[in-house]
Design a protein around this motif. Sequence first.
Motif, PDB file in Angstrom:
ATOM      1  N   ALA A  87       0.830  -1.203   0.000  1.00 25.10           N
ATOM      2  CA  ALA A  87       0.000   0.000   0.000  1.00 25.10           C
ATOM      3  C   ALA A  87       0.867   1.256   0.000  1.00 25.10           C
ATOM      4  CB  ALA A  87      -0.931  -0.005   1.207  1.00 25.10           C
ATOM      5  N   LEU A  88       1.915   1.255   0.791  1.00 29.52           N
ATOM      6  CA  LEU A  88       2.803   2.415   0.852  1.00 29.52           C
ATOM      7  C   LEU A  88       3.542   2.641  -0.462  1.00 29.52           C
ATOM      8  CD1 LEU A  88       4.277   2.033   4.451  1.00 29.52           C
ATOM      9  CD2 LEU A  88       2.938   3.971   3.601  1.00 29.52           C
ATOM     10  N   GLN A  89       3.872   1.538  -1.144  1.00 24.74           N
ATOM     11  CA  GLN A  89       4.554   1.675  -2.426  1.00 24.74           C
ATOM     12  C   GLN A  89       3.675   2.369  -3.460  1.00 24.74           C
ATOM     13  OE1 GLN A  89       7.898   0.822  -2.520  1.00 24.74           O
ATOM     14  NE2 GLN A  89       7.315   0.569  -0.368  1.00 24.74           N
ATOM     15  N   GLY A  90       2.362   2.246  -3.288  1.00 25.30           N
ATOM     16  CA  GLY A  90       1.446   2.842  -4.253  1.00 25.30           C
ATOM     17  C   GLY A  90       1.023   4.256  -3.920  1.00 25.30           C
ATOM     18  N   VAL A  91       1.585   4.821  -2.858  1.00 24.99           N
ATOM     19  CA  VAL A  91       1.208   6.174  -2.437  1.00 24.99           C
ATOM     20  C   VAL A  91       2.308   7.162  -2.808  1.00 24.99           C
ATOM     21  CG1 VAL A  91       0.764   7.653  -0.438  1.00 24.99           C
ATOM     22  CG2 VAL A  91      -0.253   5.378  -0.571  1.00 24.99           C
ATOM     23  N   VAL A  92       1.936   8.234  -3.486  1.00 26.59           N
ATOM     24  CA  VAL A  92       2.875   9.309  -3.804  1.00 26.59           C
ATOM     25  C   VAL A  92       3.091  10.123  -2.549  1.00 26.59           C
ATOM     26  CG1 VAL A  92       3.268  11.337  -5.226  1.00 26.59           C
ATOM     27  CG2 VAL A  92       2.043   9.364  -6.164  1.00 26.59           C
ATOM     28  N   ASP A  93       4.363  10.415  -2.209  1.00 28.81           N
ATOM     29  CA  ASP A  93       4.622  11.168  -0.988  1.00 28.81           C
ATOM     30  C   ASP A  93       4.089  12.591  -1.105  1.00 28.81           C
ATOM     31  OD1 ASP A  93       6.852  13.085  -1.827  1.00 28.81           O
ATOM     32  OD2 ASP A  93       7.660  11.141  -2.436  1.00 28.81           O
ATOM     33  N   SER A  94       3.947  13.253   0.034  1.00 26.87           N
ATOM     34  CA  SER A  94       3.278  14.552   0.078  1.00 26.87           C
ATOM     35  C   SER A  94       4.018  15.627  -0.715  1.00 26.87           C
ATOM     36  CB  SER A  94       3.114  15.013   1.529  1.00 26.87           C
ATOM     37  OG  SER A  94       4.369  15.059   2.184  1.00 26.87           O
ATOM     38  N   GLU A  95       5.352  15.589  -0.720  1.00 23.09           N
ATOM     39  CA  GLU A  95       6.091  16.609  -1.461  1.00 23.09           C
ATOM     40  C   GLU A  95       5.865  16.461  -2.961  1.00 23.09           C
ATOM     41  OE1 GLU A  95      10.168  16.880  -0.398  1.00 23.09           O
ATOM     42  OE2 GLU A  95       9.761  16.909   1.756  1.00 23.09           O
ATOM     43  N   SER A  96       5.866  15.220  -3.445  1.00 23.47           N
ATOM     44  CA  SER A  96       5.585  14.986  -4.860  1.00 23.47           C
ATOM     45  C   SER A  96       4.166  15.406  -5.203  1.00 23.47           C
ATOM     46  CB  SER A  96       5.787  13.508  -5.200  1.00 23.47           C
ATOM     47  OG  SER A  96       7.112  13.108  -4.963  1.00 23.47           O
ATOM     48  N   GLN A  97       3.251  15.176  -4.243  1.00 24.28           N
ATOM     49  CA  GLN A  97       1.865  15.567  -4.455  1.00 24.28           C
ATOM     50  C   GLN A  97       1.748  17.087  -4.568  1.00 24.28           C
ATOM     51  OE1 GLN A  97      -0.488  13.517  -5.023  1.00 24.28           O
ATOM     52  NE2 GLN A  97      -2.463  14.357  -4.433  1.00 24.28           N
ATOM     53  N   MET A  98       2.527  17.810  -3.768  1.00 23.38           N
ATOM     54  CA  MET A  98       2.479  19.271  -3.830  1.00 23.38           C
ATOM     55  C   MET A  98       3.029  19.771  -5.159  1.00 23.38           C
ATOM     56  SD  MET A  98       3.340  20.652  -0.008  1.00 23.38           S
ATOM     57  CE  MET A  98       4.534  19.431   0.461  1.00 23.38           C
TER      58      MET A  98
END
Length: 332
Positions: free
Chosen positions: A277-288
């Motif tokens: 699940a964590l591998q499929g989540v874009v981190d918050s900085e990339s999201q920004m």
Amino acid sequence: HFSEDVPPGSTSSTIQLNWPALGGIDDITINIVWRDDDPDDSNITAACSNLDAGEGFAVQFATSKSTRGTQSVFYALSRTAAVDKTYDITVSNTASGGDTPKVHLYLWSSAAIFSSPDQNYTIGTPGIADSAITVGAIAHRDNWTNYQGTTYLSTETLNNLTSFSSRGPRIDGVQKPDVVAPGSMTVSTHSGEALASNTYRIDDDGQNLDGSGPAQYRVMQGTSMASPCVAGAVACLLEKNPFLTPAEVKSTLTSTAANSASPDTSQGYGLIDIYAALQGVVDSESQMYKKLSSGCAFNPTPPKGAWIGFLPLLLVFSLALYKKMKFGQERN
């Protein structure tokens, strides 16, 4: 729980309810729930054919309906003596036509049990909520050794759904549960305010299994153990990306779980896999970065004052960048 299809204008088979003497004489509440094509007809009634003198079986709360069109009525079964007895209950559908509903009888007491119980459709509130992440429990441990050195065996089958985990689907057919997590013989900290049998107390380090302790841990089981595992998984996802919506969190967990390709009404999408699940989540900085770049790409020359809407995002981004630079300096 008991369920049976009851066509319009018909009566169910005899539903036997066993109420032993040890169950006492307090009233037993039976909640009858159904869903058909007319949510306003109040068409299901119940009767008990073998009541003794002084016993009763009557409506406790009148028929009501939910926003999903499910109807519900409560009956109370009462007796005056604590004796072993099997009560014969029937359910009738008074409608003249329409759908054949599956009628569900739920006992609001552990004092009695149906002769032929149905394990399905047993998930209740709040697990039946549309947006809830409904969690079942699997047996990840089938034995434990207490702080006195005695080993006990669980009746659960390792790596299988536990006997106490409620089954779906929801009455309207929606799949539940969503996922499962470890919930059998879970070891965790023991509150000094809670009472616990020595059977379930666990030594702190496992070195002195002679009862001398300290033993500040205990073993427990239940979906109450499995749900915190999923809550912790959700916290990990939100730590990596606080911008995730509740729907995105739920989708991430279900799409990476063990049975994601073939979900069912017992384990849902299966055992959660927090690493996947964590591998499929874009981190918050990339999201920004993504939000900023997509905003600029959408309107490279925004109208006057439109940049104000980016201020909160820019502030979060600046703080994250400052934190990263500061920690980097400290490490250097």
